[in-house]
Design a protein around this motif. Structure first.
Motif, PDB file in Angstrom:
ATOM      1  N   LEU A  48       0.802  -1.294  -0.063  1.00 28.39           N
ATOM      2  CA  LEU A  48      -0.024  -0.001  -0.015  1.00 28.39           C
ATOM      3  C   LEU A  48       0.780   1.202  -0.075  1.00 28.39           C
ATOM      4  N   LEU A  49       1.959   1.214   0.737  1.00 26.22           N
ATOM      5  CA  LEU A  49       2.647   2.462   0.816  1.00 26.22           C
ATOM      6  C   LEU A  49       3.662   2.627  -0.249  1.00 26.22           C
ATOM      7  N   LYS A  50       3.974   1.684  -1.001  1.00 25.09           N
ATOM      8  CA  LYS A  50       4.634   1.783  -2.193  1.00 25.09           C
ATOM      9  C   LYS A  50       3.810   1.950  -3.287  1.00 25.09           C
ATOM     10  N   LYS A  51       2.573   1.705  -3.476  1.00 25.73           N
ATOM     11  CA  LYS A  51       1.717   2.207  -4.360  1.00 25.73           C
ATOM     12  C   LYS A  51       1.348   3.545  -4.240  1.00 25.73           C
ATOM     13  N   ALA A  52       1.382   4.266  -2.975  1.00 20.71           N
ATOM     14  CA  ALA A  52       1.300   5.575  -3.106  1.00 20.71           C
ATOM     15  C   ALA A  52       2.425   6.454  -3.103  1.00 20.71           C
ATOM     16  N   GLY A  53       3.684   5.773  -3.137  1.00 24.73           N
ATOM     17  CA  GLY A  53       4.842   6.516  -3.167  1.00 24.73           C
ATOM     18  C   GLY A  53       5.744   6.728  -2.139  1.00 24.73           C
ATOM     19  N   LEU A  54       5.189   6.325  -0.823  1.00 27.18           N
ATOM     20  CA  LEU A  54       5.893   6.636   0.322  1.00 27.18           C
ATOM     21  C   LEU A  54       7.264   5.770   0.506  1.00 27.18           C
ATOM     22  N   VAL A  55       7.170   4.552  -0.030  1.00 32.15           N
ATOM     23  CA  VAL A  55       8.242   3.494   0.000  1.00 32.15           C
ATOM     24  C   VAL A  55       8.635   3.333  -1.314  1.00 32.15           C
ATOM     25  N   LYS A  56      10.022   2.947  -1.524  1.00 37.48           N
ATOM     26  CA  LYS A  56      10.330   2.204  -2.878  1.00 37.48           C
ATOM     27  C   LYS A  56      11.109   1.060  -2.631  1.00 37.48           C
ATOM     28  N   SER A  57      10.798   0.031  -3.463  1.00 37.42           N
ATOM     29  CA  SER A  57      11.642  -1.096  -3.270  1.00 37.42           C
ATOM     30  C   SER A  57      13.032  -1.282  -4.134  1.00 37.42           C
ATOM     31  N   ILE A  58      13.798  -2.010  -3.706  1.00 36.32           N
ATOM     32  CA  ILE A  58      15.155  -2.061  -4.345  1.00 36.32           C
ATOM     33  C   ILE A  58      15.205  -3.779  -4.394  1.00 36.32           C
ATOM     34  N   ARG A  59      15.541  -4.095  -5.661  1.00 36.64           N
ATOM     35  CA  ARG A  59      15.802  -5.563  -5.957  1.00 36.64           C
ATOM     36  C   ARG A  59      17.022  -5.930  -5.697  1.00 36.64           C
ATOM     37  N   GLY A  60      17.224  -7.223  -5.750  1.00 36.23           N
ATOM     38  CA  GLY A  60      18.683  -7.806  -5.656  1.00 36.23           C
ATOM     39  C   GLY A  60      19.338  -7.931  -4.341  1.00 36.23           C
ATOM     40  N   ALA A  61      20.697  -8.105  -4.546  1.00 36.12           N
ATOM     41  CA  ALA A  61      21.400  -8.315  -3.253  1.00 36.12           C
ATOM     42  C   ALA A  61      21.514  -6.888  -2.724  1.00 36.12           C
ATOM     43  N   GLY A  62      21.297  -6.767  -1.401  1.00 35.54           N
ATOM     44  CA  GLY A  62      21.354  -5.623  -0.707  1.00 35.54           C
ATOM     45  C   GLY A  62      20.034  -4.839  -0.936  1.00 35.54           C
ATOM     46  N   GLY A  63      19.112  -5.442  -1.360  1.00 33.11           N
ATOM     47  CA  GLY A  63      17.835  -4.841  -1.783  1.00 33.11           C
ATOM     48  C   GLY A  63      16.877  -4.952  -0.274  1.00 33.11           C
ATOM     49  N   GLY A  64      15.776  -4.146  -0.695  1.00 33.02           N
ATOM     50  CA  GLY A  64      15.055  -3.926   0.437  1.00 33.02           C
ATOM     51  C   GLY A  64      14.153  -2.796   0.357  1.00 33.02           C
ATOM     52  N   TYR A  65      13.846  -1.844   1.176  1.00 35.12           N
ATOM     53  CA  TYR A  65      13.035  -0.937   1.148  1.00 35.12           C
ATOM     54  C   TYR A  65      13.652   0.360   1.678  1.00 35.12           C
ATOM     55  N   ARG A  66      13.211   1.589   0.977  1.00 35.76           N
ATOM     56  CA  ARG A  66      13.838   2.766   1.574  1.00 35.76           C
ATOM     57  C   ARG A  66      12.403   3.732   1.390  1.00 35.76           C
ATOM     58  N   LEU A  67      12.658   5.029   2.126  1.00 34.29           N
ATOM     59  CA  LEU A  67      11.595   5.899   1.891  1.00 34.29           C
ATOM     60  C   LEU A  67      11.601   6.389   0.426  1.00 34.29           C
TER      61      LEU A  67
END
Length: 150
Positions: A48-67
């Motif tokens: 939900l937060l990603k769809k709204a643009g409050l978080v972004k996901s990063i794929r791959g090694a060392g991936g995860g979420y950021r604001l």
């Protein structure tokens, strides 16, 4: 007004993300562990937060979420609306513009509900995630100093 678990956990997750994603992306598992939230529930909130643009996901090694944007630009009201829908403590048809309340012209109680709703909106819209992160840093510093004394 009572906020759901979704709002409470979502806000906690964003505070955690703001604190720990300053240098690298943060995994859902690490947020879930620190905040004692199930991974599957946290995944739903992050979607939900990603769809709204409050978080972004990063794929791959060392991936995860950021604001998704600076914490000072994210209001608590925005977060709660994304997770809860509306923030009205009382839905009063007398305060709607559609004229659905036949007694709106003669009802005094509608002013009470409007002031309550406006107060909630004002409070959460003028509080930012950045302020919460600053407060969290102050609390952590205070705890470190206290632990050093003991």
């Amino acid at each position: 007004m009572k906020l759901s678990t979704r709002a409470r956990y979502g806000l906690r997750a964003l505070i955690d993300l703001g604190l720990y994603s300053e240098t690298e992306a943060v995994s859902i598992q690490s947020i879930a562990t620190r905040q004692n939230i199930s991974v599957s529930y946290l995944e739903q909130l992050m979607a939900l937060l990603k769809k709204a643009g409050l978080v972004k996901s990063i794929r791959g090694a060392g991936g995860g979420y950021r604001l998704g944007k600076p914490a000072q630009e994210i209001s608590v009201g925005e977060i709660l609306r994304i997770l809860e829908g509306g923030l009205e403590a009382v839905k009063c048809p007398g305060n709607e513009e559609d004229g659905s309340c036949q007694d709106a012209d003669f009802c005094v109680a509608k002013y009470v509900w409007k002031r309550i709703n406006d107060s909630i909106t004002d409070a959460v819209d003028h509080m930012t995630l950045g302020e919460l992160l600053e407060e969290s840093h102050r609390i952590q510093d205070k705890k470190k100093k206290q632990d050093a004394i003991i």
